[in-house]
Design a protein around this motif. Sequence first.
Motif, mmCIF file in Angstrom:
data_model
loop_
_atom_site.group_PDB
_atom_site.id
_atom_site.type_symbol
_atom_site.label_atom_id
_atom_site.label_comp_id
_atom_site.label_asym_id
_atom_site.label_seq_id
_atom_site.Cartn_x
_atom_site.Cartn_y
_atom_site.Cartn_z
ATOM 1 N N LYS A 171 0.833 -1.205 0.000
ATOM 2 C CA LYS A 171 0.000 0.000 0.000
ATOM 3 C C LYS A 171 0.866 1.253 0.000
ATOM 4 O O LYS A 171 0.580 2.228 -0.711
ATOM 5 N N ALA A 172 1.941 1.232 0.799
ATOM 6 C CA ALA A 172 2.834 2.395 0.853
ATOM 7 C C ALA A 172 3.520 2.611 -0.493
ATOM 8 O O ALA A 172 3.673 3.754 -0.947
ATOM 9 N N ALA A 173 3.931 1.517 -1.142
ATOM 10 C CA ALA A 173 4.583 1.632 -2.450
ATOM 11 C C ALA A 173 3.640 2.273 -3.465
ATOM 12 O O ALA A 173 4.037 3.144 -4.247
ATOM 13 N N ARG A 174 2.388 1.838 -3.440
ATOM 14 C CA ARG A 174 1.404 2.402 -4.373
ATOM 15 C C ARG A 174 1.141 3.880 -4.074
ATOM 16 O O ARG A 174 1.062 4.711 -4.990
ATOM 17 N N ASN A 175 1.011 4.219 -2.788
ATOM 18 C CA ASN A 175 0.714 5.608 -2.418
ATOM 19 C C ASN A 175 1.877 6.548 -2.727
ATOM 20 O O ASN A 175 1.664 7.701 -3.121
ATOM 21 N N TRP A 176 3.114 6.069 -2.543
ATOM 22 C CA TRP A 176 4.263 6.902 -2.901
ATOM 23 C C TRP A 176 4.223 7.250 -4.387
ATOM 24 O O TRP A 176 4.454 8.394 -4.782
ATOM 25 N N SER A 177 3.923 6.244 -5.221
ATOM 26 C CA SER A 177 3.846 6.495 -6.667
ATOM 27 C C SER A 177 2.623 7.331 -7.032
ATOM 28 O O SER A 177 2.613 7.997 -8.066
ATOM 29 N N ARG A 178 1.616 7.290 -6.196
ATOM 30 C CA ARG A 178 0.420 8.091 -6.459
ATOM 31 C C ARG A 178 0.734 9.588 -6.357
ATOM 32 O O ARG A 178 0.269 10.393 -7.162
ATOM 33 N N PHE A 179 1.532 9.954 -5.342
ATOM 34 C CA PHE A 179 1.823 11.368 -5.115
ATOM 35 C C PHE A 179 3.055 11.844 -5.890
ATOM 36 O O PHE A 179 3.093 12.973 -6.372
ATOM 37 N N ILE A 180 4.077 10.969 -5.998
ATOM 38 C CA ILE A 180 5.283 11.320 -6.761
ATOM 39 C C ILE A 180 5.616 10.135 -7.659
ATOM 40 O O ILE A 180 6.142 9.124 -7.181
ATOM 41 N N PRO A 181 5.283 10.198 -8.939
ATOM 42 C CA PRO A 181 5.560 9.076 -9.841
ATOM 43 C C PRO A 181 7.026 8.641 -9.771
ATOM 44 O O PRO A 181 7.934 9.468 -9.829
ATOM 45 N N GLY A 182 7.231 7.341 -9.623
ATOM 46 C CA GLY A 182 8.581 6.786 -9.543
ATOM 47 C C GLY A 182 9.077 6.580 -8.131
ATOM 48 O O GLY A 182 9.971 5.754 -7.896
ATOM 49 N N SER A 183 8.515 7.317 -7.165
ATOM 50 C CA SER A 183 8.998 7.193 -5.786
ATOM 51 C C SER A 183 8.615 5.845 -5.173
ATOM 52 O O SER A 183 9.308 5.345 -4.287
ATOM 53 N N GLY A 184 7.510 5.263 -5.644
ATOM 54 C CA GLY A 184 7.112 3.943 -5.135
ATOM 55 C C GLY A 184 8.121 2.877 -5.503
ATOM 56 O O GLY A 184 8.451 2.003 -4.694
ATOM 57 N N GLN A 185 8.640 2.943 -6.737
ATOM 58 C CA GLN A 185 9.674 1.995 -7.161
ATOM 59 C C GLN A 185 10.950 2.183 -6.346
ATOM 60 O O GLN A 185 11.621 1.208 -5.987
ATOM 61 N N MET A 186 11.284 3.441 -6.060
ATOM 62 C CA MET A 186 12.477 3.720 -5.252
ATOM 63 C C MET A 186 12.292 3.181 -3.836
ATOM 64 O O MET A 186 13.214 2.604 -3.254
ATOM 65 N N TYR A 187 11.096 3.358 -3.274
ATOM 66 C CA TYR A 187 10.795 2.831 -1.936
ATOM 67 C C TYR A 187 10.916 1.311 -1.911
ATOM 68 O O TYR A 187 11.408 0.724 -0.935
ATOM 69 N N ALA A 188 10.487 0.665 -3.009
ATOM 70 C CA ALA A 188 10.507 -0.800 -3.076
ATOM 71 C C ALA A 188 11.891 -1.364 -3.358
ATOM 72 O O ALA A 188 12.079 -2.580 -3.318
ATOM 73 N N GLY A 189 12.868 -0.487 -3.650
ATOM 74 C CA GLY A 189 14.233 -0.966 -3.829
ATOM 75 C C GLY A 189 14.779 -0.860 -5.234
ATOM 76 O O GLY A 189 15.897 -1.306 -5.500
ATOM 77 N N LYS A 190 14.020 -0.272 -6.161
ATOM 78 C CA LYS A 190 14.475 -0.116 -7.544
ATOM 79 C C LYS A 190 14.624 1.376 -7.859
ATOM 80 O O LYS A 190 13.771 1.984 -8.513
ATOM 81 N N SER A 191 15.712 1.969 -7.382
ATOM 82 C CA SER A 191 15.908 3.415 -7.546
ATOM 83 C C SER A 191 16.027 3.805 -9.016
ATOM 84 O O SER A 191 15.440 4.805 -9.458
ATOM 85 N N GLY A 192 16.797 3.028 -9.780
ATOM 86 C CA GLY A 192 16.982 3.342 -11.193
ATOM 87 C C GLY A 192 15.676 3.327 -11.958
ATOM 88 O O GLY A 192 15.387 4.239 -12.751
ATOM 89 N N GLU A 193 14.874 2.314 -11.725
ATOM 90 C CA GLU A 193 13.577 2.219 -12.400
ATOM 91 C C GLU A 193 12.655 3.350 -11.966
ATOM 92 O O GLU A 193 11.877 3.880 -12.768
ATOM 93 N N GLY A 194 12.754 3.742 -10.688
ATOM 94 C CA GLY A 194 11.930 4.840 -10.194
ATOM 95 C C GLY A 194 12.278 6.159 -10.869
ATOM 96 O O GLY A 194 11.391 6.943 -11.235
ATOM 97 N N ILE A 195 13.575 6.411 -11.047
ATOM 98 C CA ILE A 195 14.016 7.650 -11.708
ATOM 99 C C ILE A 195 13.539 7.680 -13.160
ATOM 100 O O ILE A 195 13.052 8.707 -13.654
ATOM 101 N N ILE A 196 13.663 6.539 -13.846
ATOM 102 C CA ILE A 196 13.208 6.465 -15.242
ATOM 103 C C ILE A 196 11.709 6.710 -15.331
ATOM 104 O O ILE A 196 11.228 7.443 -16.209
ATOM 105 N N ASN A 197 10.953 6.109 -14.409
ATOM 106 C CA ASN A 197 9.501 6.297 -14.410
ATOM 107 C C ASN A 197 9.133 7.758 -14.162
ATOM 108 O O ASN A 197 8.223 8.301 -14.798
#
Length: 290
Positions: A192-218
């Motif tokens: 739920k936290a991963a989804r909510n992070w991406s809801r407010f800041i796109p890509g931040s959910g991926q960074m929270y989940a451990g994929k910083s590179g993918e989060g930055i690209i998103n």
Amino acid sequence: MQYIIKFFFSFIFLCGISLISNSAVLKADSLYASGNYFEASIEYERLVFQGDAETDLNWLRYKKALCYRKMNDFGRAISALQTTYFSNPDDSLYRFVCYEQSLCYYLNNEPARALWKIDEYFHRSSDSVNIGVFLPIKILSLHETYKWEEAEQNFVEFIELQHFTPEKEITLKRLTEELYSKKNRPRIKSLKAARNWSRFIPGSGQMYAGKSGEGIINFLINASVLTFAGVQVYNGFYITGYLVGLGFFNKTYHGGMKRAEVIASQTNKQHMVEFNREVNQELISIIASE
């Protein structure tokens, strides 16, 4: 004399059926022993169809379930075991069936059902001796449900059941305490936290989940698409800005939220595998040293 002849032929007929049945069971057992699990499962199924005694049927269904587990078809193994019925919960076969069910539930990613089956067995049965047989499955299932304190208690109980020397038992308990300390427990990510992070800041959910590179690209993709839509609207190309820009942004934005949940789930599973590997090594070392 007529009745004697009838009795004689009836006896011969029943003996023939018994011999055929025993021969069929031996054939199925031979197929299982040689690793031909699919063929063995068919033979056991045929014997179940032809059988009538409940005791024999339970045993045949159990053997059929073993075949399915060997083929990694855990769902069918569970279904086969669910058709067994025991009026006497102290039947020795009942323990084997419950153990197999709990194991298949765990392997089928249903740890809560595995725990339920183990609890059901000890609730119905008067068996207090074979708790150690079920404890490894129970411990691993408790890991999957994130019940660390209860898992640690069961691990300690498993150690106590092995009848080690007092010195070795103390050493193993200390290792268990260290293994389950908060610093060693898997760091579980909230979906739920991963989804909510991406809801407010796109890509931040991926960074929270451990994929910083993918989060930055998103984040860059979403920012680029949104910028494109804004530029098109600013220049008067409203249809292009709305249909192309915002339409594509809608897909990347919501897709990013779903992707964040997937990554969080994969990260949790990876952490659990690594933690369970450590626990398995300790369990194996304990069993091997008995």
